[in-house]
Write a protein that holds these residues in place. Structure first.
Motif, PDB file in Angstrom:
ATOM      1  N   PRO A 151       0.829  -1.205   0.000  1.00 48.37           N
ATOM      2  CA  PRO A 151       0.000   0.000   0.000  1.00 48.37           C
ATOM      3  C   PRO A 151       0.866   1.261   0.000  1.00 48.37           C
ATOM      4  CG  PRO A 151      -0.854  -1.603   1.541  1.00 48.37           C
ATOM      5  CD  PRO A 151       0.464  -2.126   1.078  1.00 48.37           C
ATOM      6  N   PRO A 152       0.440   2.290  -0.709  1.00 48.33           N
ATOM      7  CA  PRO A 152      -0.844   2.424  -1.417  1.00 48.33           C
ATOM      8  C   PRO A 152      -0.828   1.884  -2.856  1.00 48.33           C
ATOM      9  CG  PRO A 152       0.325   4.503  -1.499  1.00 48.33           C
ATOM     10  CD  PRO A 152       1.187   3.577  -0.658  1.00 48.33           C
ATOM     11  N   HIS A 180      -0.376  -1.003  -4.062  1.00 49.38           N
ATOM     12  CA  HIS A 180      -0.964  -2.323  -4.186  1.00 49.38           C
ATOM     13  C   HIS A 180      -2.492  -2.279  -4.177  1.00 49.38           C
ATOM     14  CE1 HIS A 180      -2.687  -5.761  -1.822  1.00 49.38           C
ATOM     15  NE2 HIS A 180      -1.901  -6.506  -2.567  1.00 49.38           N
ATOM     16  N   ASP A 181      -3.064  -1.213  -3.599  1.00 50.51           N
ATOM     17  CA  ASP A 181      -4.487  -1.237  -3.236  1.00 50.51           C
ATOM     18  C   ASP A 181      -5.426  -1.264  -4.430  1.00 50.51           C
ATOM     19  OD1 ASP A 181      -3.572  -1.174  -0.661  1.00 50.51           O
ATOM     20  OD2 ASP A 181      -3.960   0.969  -0.352  1.00 50.51           O
ATOM     21  N   ARG A 208      -5.310  -4.522  -6.526  1.00 52.04           N
ATOM     22  CA  ARG A 208      -5.883  -5.608  -5.720  1.00 52.04           C
ATOM     23  C   ARG A 208      -7.416  -5.509  -5.709  1.00 52.04           C
ATOM     24  NH1 ARG A 208      -4.182 -10.215  -2.434  1.00 52.04           N
ATOM     25  NH2 ARG A 208      -6.101 -10.829  -1.395  1.00 52.04           N
ATOM     26  N   ALA A 209      -7.932  -4.322  -5.520  1.00 48.73           N
ATOM     27  CA  ALA A 209      -9.379  -4.139  -5.464  1.00 48.73           C
ATOM     28  C   ALA A 209     -10.027  -4.514  -6.795  1.00 48.73           C
ATOM     29  CB  ALA A 209      -9.705  -2.689  -5.097  1.00 48.73           C
ATOM     30  N   LEU A 215      -2.575  -9.176   3.814  1.00 53.39           N
ATOM     31  CA  LEU A 215      -2.826  -8.251   2.710  1.00 53.39           C
ATOM     32  C   LEU A 215      -2.493  -8.856   1.350  1.00 53.39           C
ATOM     33  CD1 LEU A 215      -3.503  -5.073   2.364  1.00 53.39           C
ATOM     34  CD2 LEU A 215      -1.055  -4.874   1.969  1.00 53.39           C
TER      35      LEU A 215
END
Length: 380
Positions: free
Chosen positions: A73-74, A76-77, A80-81, A326
């Motif tokens: 993060p950030p 990766h976020d 991933r979502a 995560l």
């Protein structure tokens, strides 16, 4: 050690919660408690410096880093979502009927031979039959997926002969994989197109979209292949467990997870300390690599009763074969669906599975992999 890692893993667990591997200048963790804790603590142990032995702080990666595996993060976020939505329950419900029917067709043709290689004819054949179609890539060139993934996982380990052998062809393989991630190549109804649509919505950037598609092609095949191989090997060597599954087919997903725990297709992953910290009281300096032996943790008797036994009466949830926290594998439910479809089809047609010859391992720096698994079946 690649042929049979279990003696080393047992020695590693019993030596202590943290062991220094001087040959590679890394800390090694073999017990479940420490592996689980480090996997969940992305703030202190990052993935962005690489999940292999190479340290991206000081070394250039051989390909652009994964936006999921090799990011935190950030950064990766958003990717991933997007993937969590693309691979979510609604999408998998739509695949259920077609994949189960496809599995029955494949199984019917293969088991008619009575003896066959479960690796090439089932464990490889089924994922390569359904998953690339679902992503939406063309049929030509799919034979590149397994060698590409094999090199990817070899690259997480040392630069040994396994890595060198794959390095000779990786330029051509990478070019093919990258080409499949382009919007104009992908089927408009597949997972790949859904990822590009997320870029249209602004959920990710257009530069990120092909890298997210690449994540599906990089990690969505080899691990599933060897997970399915593991559960077929487990049943071929545990006939009483096969009888248990046939009597209770709803245990197919439990069987797959228990096989992932028992065999751990992904054996190792690295993290890098983001600050001076400690693991089990052992100081770890900022920038140092920590090697987690997932296979060792999944057989830790401190966590699992009769850890070396494949047992469908066990609740295998909590195993670290798909990671944890995560960065836990975003495609694990897809793998479970593929395995469940294949096992359900086999349970309908096969009364008994047994080895028809010696199994042969495929050596890889990261994977507990298979080259051949000759089996014999007795039909219902």
């Amino acid at each position: 050690m690649l042929e049979d890692p279990l003696p080393f893993q047992g020695q590693l667990r019993e030596t202590g919660p943290v062991v220094r591997l001087s040959a590679h200048d890394v800390y090694a963790l073999g017990r479940y408690e420490q592996v689980h804790a480090v996997l969940r603590n992305w703030q202190s142990f990052q993935s962005a410096a690489g999940v292999g032995l190479s340290n991206f702080r000081y070394e250039k990666p051989w390909r652009p880093p994964s936006l999921l595996l090799e990011a935190d993060p950030p950064h990766h976020d958003a990717p991933r979502a997007v993937l969590e939505k693309v691979l979510g329950p609604r999408a998998l419900r739509k695949l259920h009927g077609a994949w189960f029917a496809d599995a029955e067709n494949l199984v019917e043709a293969v088991v008619a031979q009575r003896e066959f290689d479960a690796i090439t004819q089932l464990a490889q054949a089924f994922p390569l039959r359904v998953f690339p179609d679902t992503v939406g890539i063309p049929k030509s060139g799919r034979e590149n997926l397994l060698p590409y993934g094999d090199h990817l996982f070899n690259a997480f380990g040392p630069r040994n002969d396994l890595f060198t052998r794959g390095d000779a062809s990786i330029g051509e393989l990478s070019a093919w994989v990258n080409a499949q991630c382009a919007r104009e190549v992908l089927d408009e109804n597949g997972f790949g197109a859904a990822i590009w649509a997320a870029a249209d919505r602004g959920d990710i950037t257009y530069e990120q979209a092909p890298l997210v598609v690449r994540s599906l092609l990089s990690a969505g095949v080899d691990t599933t292949v060897h997970g399915i191989a593991a559960v077929l090997y487990a049943f071929a060597t545990h006939p009483e467990q096969w009888s248990r599954l046939r009597a209770a087919p709803h245990l197919a997903r439990v069987a797959f997870d228990e096989a992932v725990r028992w065999e751990s297709p992904v054996q190792t992953f690295f993290r890098t300390a983001t600050r001076d910290t400690e693991v089990a009281g052992v100081p770890v300096r900022e920038g140092e690599k920590v090697l987690m032996f997932l296979g060792a943790a999944n057989r830790d008797p401190r966590r699992w009763h009769d850890a070396d036994v494949f047992d469908l009466d066990r609740d295998p949830s909590g195993h670290v074969g798909f990671g944890m926290g995560l960065h836990q594998c975003v495609g694990q439910h897809v793998a479970r669906l593929e395995a469940s479809a294949l096992l359900s089809a086999l349970a309908k047609r096969v009364e008994r599975i047994e080895l028809a010859g010696p199994a042969k391992r495929h050596h890889n720096n990261t994977l507990r992999a298979w080259e051949s698994l000759p089996i014999r079946v007795r039909l219902v």
